[in-house]
Design an enzyme around this catalytic site. Sequence first.
Site, PDB file in Angstrom:
ATOM      1  N   ARG A 150       7.920  -1.291  -3.303  1.00  0.00           N
ATOM      2  CA  ARG A 150       7.009  -2.435  -3.333  1.00  0.00           C
ATOM      3  C   ARG A 150       6.704  -2.809  -4.781  1.00  0.00           C
ATOM      4  NH1 ARG A 150       5.486   0.538   1.106  1.00  0.00           N
ATOM      5  NH2 ARG A 150       5.198  -0.668   3.050  1.00  0.00           N
ATOM      6  N   LYS A 151       6.671  -4.119  -5.057  1.00  0.00           N
ATOM      7  CA  LYS A 151       6.301  -4.606  -6.392  1.00  0.00           C
ATOM      8  C   LYS A 151       4.843  -5.038  -6.359  1.00  0.00           C
ATOM      9  CE  LYS A 151       6.537  -6.218 -10.585  1.00  0.00           C
ATOM     10  NZ  LYS A 151       5.054  -6.277 -10.726  1.00  0.00           N
ATOM     11  N   ARG A 152       4.022  -4.288  -7.048  1.00  0.00           N
ATOM     12  CA  ARG A 152       2.602  -4.619  -7.149  1.00  0.00           C
ATOM     13  C   ARG A 152       2.368  -5.482  -8.379  1.00  0.00           C
ATOM     14  NH1 ARG A 152       3.288   0.137  -4.639  1.00  0.00           N
ATOM     15  NH2 ARG A 152       1.828   0.665  -2.957  1.00  0.00           N
ATOM     16  N   GLU A 291       3.611  -8.421  -4.327  1.00  0.00           N
ATOM     17  CA  GLU A 291       4.282  -9.467  -5.101  1.00  0.00           C
ATOM     18  C   GLU A 291       5.738  -9.633  -4.703  1.00  0.00           C
ATOM     19  OE1 GLU A 291       4.502 -10.782  -9.800  1.00  0.00           O
ATOM     20  OE2 GLU A 291       4.530  -8.657  -9.282  1.00  0.00           O
TER      21      GLU A 291
END
EC number: 6.5.1.1
Length: 419
Positions: A150-152, A291
Amino acid sequence: MLNQFPGQLSNNVFCFPPIESETKSGKKASWIICVQVMHHNTILPITDEMFSTDVKDAVAEIFTKFFVEEGAVRISKTTRVTEGKNLGKKNATTVVHQAFKDALSKYNRHARQKRGAHTNRGMIPPMLVKHFNIIPKTFFEDETDPIVQRKRNGVRAVACQQGDGSILLYSRTEKEFLGLDNIKKELKQLYLFIDVRVYLDGELYLHHKPLQWIAGQANAKVDSSELHFYVFDCFWSDQLQMPSNKRQQLLTNIFKQKEDLIFIHQVENFSIKDEDEALRLKTQFIKEGYEGAIVRNANGPYEPGYNNYHSPHLAKLKPLLDAEFILVDYTQGKKGKDLGAILWVCELPNKKRFVVTPKHLTYADRYALFQKLTPALFKKHLYGKELTVEYAELSPKTGIPLQARAVGFREPINVLEII
């Protein structure tokens, strides 16, 4: 390839940044490691091509310089590198590339030894993403599957333990975070059970909070104890060639050592077989409020972001944004194949300007445009026109679109017909 390494080239000799310390008498001492390429008795200019192709009969030499203020410079004997390593394999190195890797290893080892009381504190800039919304085919060519996370949308942070046992938490630009005591306290507990040499690479984040708020909390000197540290990678300064999949295995082992952490988390990994799986995960992550996604080449080394170097072993997947901006000028790229290729300059309502790369023009067209477009022609046909721009996000500091690419003009204009 030179920009992968810290330091600078001067008179055909590449020197890494000085590592400073203090003598027992209180004087400042500096240690510098350098690389030069010799062809018989001549020092050759070091070029990027030498990192992929050997120069016949050339050898690389590594040497160090040491001096104390007001004292003479002592230069060590040279260590000669006459051949690369892993010849015939995918990860083969040339003479020059191997010399730089050896020098970097010695540089990091020396920096780590000096990291205690009088040092640059061992800050190594984190690895940066090169590919945006593109996953290179090479990611799928090895037996080991790529890794998706996951892209935070948070603030990048790297943690390491200092020589005195304290925790250093620093930013992408090597600025120390002075607060975040809740995270540092847990990191200190974690380092009791793990290799003290390891760097933990991650992001300061709190779900559903905007980046501007997160950045404010991260940089606050008064600790609010709200942010969490999401760790997505780890590395050792003297083992940067360790492949990503092995680093992830070691990271999992690290978090098994202490499972009652509240503010520090290991990011979840997903293995994928093809690009479609990555895109499905990206869509899932966005629905969850994240994101987008990060894709890691499983066999990729850890490549620090020295001199703003972006590693080809990372890809970022996220939705593109677009908007119209006013075109006010044009310029050219600064290096490589972009030198002489036209770039558009747009302006925000607050008068801040930013450069935009034309998306649908070939390099041949961009070269021709820059050569033939005059200020008079630009003012007559293009100045003040609205340009549709795709971009990844707005900079939280400046509001400028990042990774901006020009899709086209709002009103139909064929720029090649102007010249």
